[in-house]
Design an enzyme around this catalytic site. Sequence first.
Site, PDB file in Angstrom:
ATOM      1  N   ALA A  61       0.780  -1.087  -0.073  1.00  0.00           N
ATOM      2  CA  ALA A  61       0.017   0.103  -0.053  1.00  0.00           C
ATOM      3  C   ALA A  61       0.871   1.349  -0.053  1.00  0.00           C
ATOM      4  O   ALA A  61       1.841   1.307   0.398  1.00  0.00           O
ATOM      5  CB  ALA A  61      -0.868  -0.219   1.416  1.00  0.00           C
ATOM      6  N   SER A  73      -0.437   8.510   2.092  1.00  0.00           N
ATOM      7  CA  SER A  73       0.112  10.116   2.259  1.00  0.00           C
ATOM      8  C   SER A  73       1.459  10.364   2.463  1.00  0.00           C
ATOM      9  O   SER A  73       2.105  11.263   1.862  1.00  0.00           O
ATOM     10  CB  SER A  73      -0.968  11.049   2.685  1.00  0.00           C
ATOM     11  N   VAL A  93       4.060   0.934   2.387  1.00  0.00           N
ATOM     12  CA  VAL A  93       4.521  -0.376   3.141  1.00  0.00           C
ATOM     13  C   VAL A  93       4.783  -1.386   2.135  1.00  0.00           C
ATOM     14  O   VAL A  93       4.082  -1.765   1.158  1.00  0.00           O
ATOM     15  CB  VAL A  93       3.056  -0.796   4.003  1.00  0.00           C
ATOM     16  N   ASP A 103      -7.529   8.445  13.064  1.00  0.00           N
ATOM     17  CA  ASP A 103      -7.633   8.381  11.388  1.00  0.00           C
ATOM     18  C   ASP A 103      -8.197   6.858  11.089  1.00  0.00           C
ATOM     19  O   ASP A 103      -7.599   6.107  10.332  1.00  0.00           O
ATOM     20  CB  ASP A 103      -6.303   8.368  10.914  1.00  0.00           C
TER      21      ASP A 103
END
Length: 954
Positions: free
Chosen positions: A117, A120, A124, A279
């Site tokens: 992934a 922002s 990873v 988040d």
Amino acid sequence: MKVFSVAILIYLDYKGVQQKEKWIKKSKVPALWEKAHDRNAKRVLNLIVELEGLWVKLGQYLSTRADVLPQAYISLLTQLQDSLPPRPLQEVCRTIERELGHSMDVLFTDFVDEPLATASIAQVHRATLANGQDVVVKVQHDGIRAIILEDLKNAKSIVDWIAWAEPQYNFNPMIDEWCKEAPRELDFNIEAENTRAVSKNLGCKKTNDEVRSVNRVDVLIPDIIQSSESVLILEYMDGIRLNDVESLDAFGVDKQKIVEEITRAYAHQIFVDGFFNGDPHPGNFLVSKEPQHRPILLDFGLTKKISHSLKQALAKMFLASAEGDQVALLSAFAEMGLKLRLDMPDQAMSVAGLFFRSSTPSNEAMKTLKTLNDQRVQNMKVIQEKMQLNPKEVKRFNPIDAFPGDIVIFARVINLLRGLSSTMNVRIVYLDIMRPFAESVLLGSISRGPTVDAHWIHDSPIHSDVESKVRKLLSELGSIQKILGIQVCAYKDGKVIIDTAAGVLGRYDPRPVQPDSLFPVFSVTKGVTAGMIHWLVDKRKLQLDQTVANIWPGFGSNGKDTIKVHHVLNHTSGMHNAFDPVGENPLLICDWDECLKRIANSSPETEPGNQQFYHYLTFGWLCGGILEYASGKKFQEILEESIVKPLKIDGELYIGIPPGVESRLATLTFDTDEMSKLSSIASQPELPSSFQPEKIIQMATSLPVLFNTLNVRRAIIPAANGHCSARALSRYYATLADGGLVPPPHSSLSQPPLGSHTHVPKFTSLKDTTKKRKGKEMAATEKRKPKDHQERKLYDEKKFTSASSSRESNTESLARLVDTSSSAGKTEINSDDHQDDIHNMFSNPRIHDAFMGAGDYSGLVVPDGKFGLGFKRVFSQDGSLIGFGHSGLGGSTGFCDIKNRFSIAVTLNKMSMGGVTANIIQLVCSELNIPLPKDFSLSTAMGPDSEMGTPLIN
């Protein structure tokens, strides 16, 4: 400039679509809008990818709002959660080697080039450590720190400009919070500690046998292997992304259950731990592939820690919204530092209800958006009417005066969770799922009591040896759950000897009781109202043997023409059952004018002056009508002028609270064990049929709920809804004990000082908060003002002080009240200073006889009755008349012993048969060696074998 350019382009595009839809067939309109959403969503996505940094964060947030945004935006912006263009592998490897101090070959036996992934701040990769463990490696983008900080600086400038141009859109608290938290998100060492802390709090590594809590959550969080400022290595967990609907269905994942468990996990983090991930967008969750399919929580970079007091305030706000409790909601706002510029409890509750509303599936997004917009328009309409603003002014008006930064992340989390559930196409009822967690934080604090909580008794200096013994007694009663919150204050010989506060403000309000806390005291109010009547008599505005009909126009109808003022005070007017608003319509008691009208049109049940029946509610309206018509002033004004100002007890004695004191209010509850004993009490001949013990049992469960409501607390009910502190009430009775001689200032050991509160709090004015307009606009505004223009009030002052709509009057400020008695016109009384030099409330040397119906006044009362003229007579054990006072349903009381120059007040919020009050007064009287009032010897011990006498209801 890029942002503004794209924004203008999108705006013009949508305006064009609005015009075009007028000229095409209705069947083609949805497709027209769908195409517009597609191309504009692409514009937004391309811009965000180009700008990177903070703008990606914004896009991630928007991508979760499936409840309010078109599907085209959700579908495209979802890429920002974890599918951004990756950084070059060479850059990634260079960062890892620099941060961890070893080459890639030493660190890993395998490192997958393609990232799992990219978001922002970082991307990873999957890898295998030298010891064979499967891990994921999170690597921060090179140079992203400078980009984020620059974006924050630019965003701050934009927000400042918007706030200047459109004050109602002031997002400074939010951007300030981001500026504070974003740099922490860029340090992966902090994220590692956050991850460990949340995992521990949620008990992720414990088995079900180890964690038996009813609020246990069943989620997974990866272990931290190693961290540095820009690299984070975590345990690898094989899971399914939330946006991979096909895989979720293939594995048989129950999406409703997954989202509910994620919501429970956040409720635990917020309300129980006070430490939560800020988040929760879909990219930060996986679902484990193993059976049970538990949610996997990822990315704890943006994690917020809140104080214990704020955690309690948030829980209180949540429960207030669930219960529709406006008082609790407004006090929660005050506790967390959220200040409003005007008094709008209905709108505040409406907004809170929307904030914690149940989520809706994404296919209902437009319907939800319309509902939210309609609600906003309605609220702004109310503001416009309340503030008397013109359309231009209402657009610039921001009803929020102060928005605490600490709740910005909380608000973001709730909205993100709602967006998550909409994305997953499930419906989540937050009020049901989160409630147990919110309740646990409040009830957990309250249930500790004095045996665990060293601060259960308010930490203030001790005035006397007897106060030390009172505090010990309170601790004993608190430890067996007989006290929730309480105040005790006593004067002896004009000086304070006891001023103690203990416990908490309510069942769901663990804040400590303070000396200035305000308790609802039911019929204790009658003693204050009676004092106001005697004050008017002393001022020769009224006579005790005067016929009420000669004072009150229209009162003499239906056989009431012989009722006199002393009949009303002595509970012998025959109007005890004039009408029963609690039984008929409970909210009727809030309508002052209607209650006076009902009283004036009612008929007496018995011949005036013959029999004494307790007028448990009608006493107040009878006295209230007499007070207003005899003085030509409003009830609240008379209370201030006669008692509050001379005694210097501003802000601590009300009959009908003003807006702005909600944060100091105690909340009523009742002791079910104690109140159930009422069934064993025989009928009381001096009580009306509607107020016998069996009726009181029925009331006991409903009265706390009714009298906790904001409408009732704000109403003028002179027989039942007084709100005061014990120190204000005790000072009142100390003054009466000395024939009206005002004691020296209250003890300086009691903080905050008695009388230091503004009696009627002001809200921040529009003038104080709006920006200065340009010269021409200012001049034009001034020119439009009428000659008699006055600064607008930010709550309905007329409603607070109004006694009769026919006598409504304008007021110049909250510190000034109106005298309508002058035939020459309206005379203003400055109530700030004009009574500072008053040392005696009464000039009558026989005022005690007047209070008790003794001596020259004995002919105005029924012989051997329990009541004098407005006050309950206080008898010693040998039958001697020693003083007067008044108790209220549930145990609050205030009285004085004249001979011994002694007064005491007890205020409490856990309603009982009066046993707690009796225990306290027995102890104090014994220690001071003064007679024990007979009423307080009837319900004594608090043990299971105690004998109960007459309950303290008068």
